[in-house]
Design a protein around this motif. Structure first.
Motif, PDB file in Angstrom:
ATOM      1  N   TYR A   1      -9.524   7.635   7.485  1.00 17.44           N
ATOM      2  CA  TYR A   1     -10.037   6.953   6.443  1.00 17.44           C
ATOM      3  C   TYR A   1      -9.789   5.539   6.636  1.00 17.44           C
ATOM      4  O   TYR A   1      -8.751   4.905   6.658  1.00 17.44           O
ATOM      5  CB  TYR A   1      -9.725   7.392   5.017  1.00 17.44           C
TER       6      TYR A   1
ATOM      7  N   TYR B   1      -5.809   1.692   7.147  1.00 20.42           N
ATOM      8  CA  TYR B   1      -6.074   2.941   7.682  1.00 20.42           C
ATOM      9  C   TYR B   1      -5.067   4.018   7.280  1.00 20.42           C
ATOM     10  O   TYR B   1      -3.939   3.938   7.209  1.00 20.42           O
ATOM     11  CB  TYR B   1      -5.954   2.697   9.274  1.00 20.42           C
TER      12      TYR B   1
ATOM     13  N   TYR C   1     -10.266   1.775   4.695  1.00 20.00           N
ATOM     14  CA  TYR C   1     -10.641   1.006   3.446  1.00 20.00           C
ATOM     15  C   TYR C   1     -10.648  -0.404   3.884  1.00 20.00           C
ATOM     16  O   TYR C   1      -9.954  -1.038   4.764  1.00 20.00           O
ATOM     17  CB  TYR C   1      -9.486   1.248   2.566  1.00 20.00           C
TER      18      TYR C   1
ATOM     19  N   SER D   1      -7.680   4.743  -5.005  1.00 18.62           N
ATOM     20  CA  SER D   1      -8.738   5.290  -4.532  1.00 18.62           C
ATOM     21  C   SER D   1      -9.491   6.103  -5.490  1.00 18.62           C
ATOM     22  O   SER D   1     -10.524   6.705  -5.188  1.00 18.62           O
ATOM     23  CB  SER D   1      -8.405   5.779  -3.128  1.00 18.62           C
TER      24      SER D   1
ATOM     25  N   LEU E   1      -9.852  10.185  -0.952  1.00 17.49           N
ATOM     26  CA  LEU E   1      -9.162  10.325   0.108  1.00 17.49           C
ATOM     27  C   LEU E   1      -9.093  12.085   0.221  1.00 17.49           C
ATOM     28  O   LEU E   1      -9.389  12.784  -0.789  1.00 17.49           O
ATOM     29  CB  LEU E   1      -7.512  10.195   0.157  1.00 17.49           C
TER      30      LEU E   1
ATOM     31  N   ASN F   1      -8.203  -4.188   7.068  1.00 18.19           N
ATOM     32  CA  ASN F   1      -8.416  -2.800   6.850  1.00 18.19           C
ATOM     33  C   ASN F   1      -7.251  -2.367   6.524  1.00 18.19           C
ATOM     34  O   ASN F   1      -6.170  -2.477   7.223  1.00 18.19           O
ATOM     35  CB  ASN F   1      -9.301  -2.316   7.659  1.00 18.19           C
TER      36      ASN F   1
ATOM     37  N   TRP G   1       0.779  -1.253  -0.009  1.00 17.86           N
ATOM     38  CA  TRP G   1      -0.023   0.104  -0.159  1.00 17.86           C
ATOM     39  C   TRP G   1       0.698   1.282   0.147  1.00 17.86           C
ATOM     40  O   TRP G   1       1.740   1.402   0.725  1.00 17.86           O
ATOM     41  CB  TRP G   1      -0.779  -0.085   1.479  1.00 17.86           C
TER      42      TRP G   1
ATOM     43  N   LEU H   1     -15.863  -4.750   0.941  1.00 18.98           N
ATOM     44  CA  LEU H   1     -17.130  -3.957   1.063  1.00 18.98           C
ATOM     45  C   LEU H   1     -18.283  -4.930   1.679  1.00 18.98           C
ATOM     46  O   LEU H   1     -19.172  -4.323   2.125  1.00 18.98           O
ATOM     47  CB  LEU H   1     -17.825  -3.769  -0.385  1.00 18.98           C
TER      48      LEU H   1
ATOM     49  N   ARG I   1     -17.125   6.936  -3.846  1.00 26.34           N
ATOM     50  CA  ARG I   1     -17.038   6.250  -2.680  1.00 26.34           C
ATOM     51  C   ARG I   1     -15.613   6.496  -1.764  1.00 26.34           C
ATOM     52  O   ARG I   1     -15.611   6.412  -0.801  1.00 26.34           O
ATOM     53  CB  ARG I   1     -17.361   4.751  -2.898  1.00 26.34           C
ATOM     54  N   ASP I   2     -14.600   6.261  -2.525  1.00 28.33           N
ATOM     55  CA  ASP I   2     -13.241   6.135  -2.042  1.00 28.33           C
ATOM     56  C   ASP I   2     -12.132   7.434  -2.129  1.00 28.33           C
ATOM     57  O   ASP I   2     -11.114   7.104  -1.638  1.00 28.33           O
ATOM     58  CB  ASP I   2     -12.452   4.951  -2.957  1.00 28.33           C
TER      59      ASP I   2
ATOM     60  N   TYR J   1      -5.473  -1.530  -7.106  1.00 29.53           N
ATOM     61  CA  TYR J   1      -6.327  -0.855  -6.770  1.00 29.53           C
ATOM     62  C   TYR J   1      -5.745   0.670  -6.526  1.00 29.53           C
ATOM     63  O   TYR J   1      -4.697   0.791  -6.013  1.00 29.53           O
ATOM     64  CB  TYR J   1      -6.943  -1.159  -5.467  1.00 29.53           C
TER      65      TYR J   1
END
Length: 79
Positions: A69, A57, A71, A31, A40, A55, A2, A74, A37-38, A29
């Motif tokens: 935030y 953070y 993620y 955002s 930041l 998740n 990430w 879903l 929806r995503d 992926y």
């Protein structure tokens, strides 16, 4: 893996990216793929995405407010 892309320009939205660890040229992926929806908030210098309990953070700024935030999946399975 990430990564947060937080441009240094004021007012610019940060982007959270996920890359395949064994081949970082493959983005899994970001955002901005579903920005409704995503998205930041503004990036914070030296902010590091933290992974825990399935998740991701990310600390950010929304106006003058500090934000967290979260993620994650879903839908969670009920197993």
């Amino acid at each position: 893996m990430w990564v947060i892309d937080a441009p240094s320009m004021k007012g610019t939205t940060a982007v959270l990216h996920a890359y395949q660890a064994s081949n970082v040229s493959l983005e899994l992926y970001n955002s901005q793929q579903n920005s409704t929806r995503d998205t930041l908030g503004k990036g914070i210098r030296f902010s590091v995405p933290t992974v825990a309990n399935g998740n991701v953070y990310v600390g950010s700024k929304s106006g003058s407010t500090d934000s967290l935030y979260i993620y994650g999946p879903l839908q969670r399975s009920l197993e």
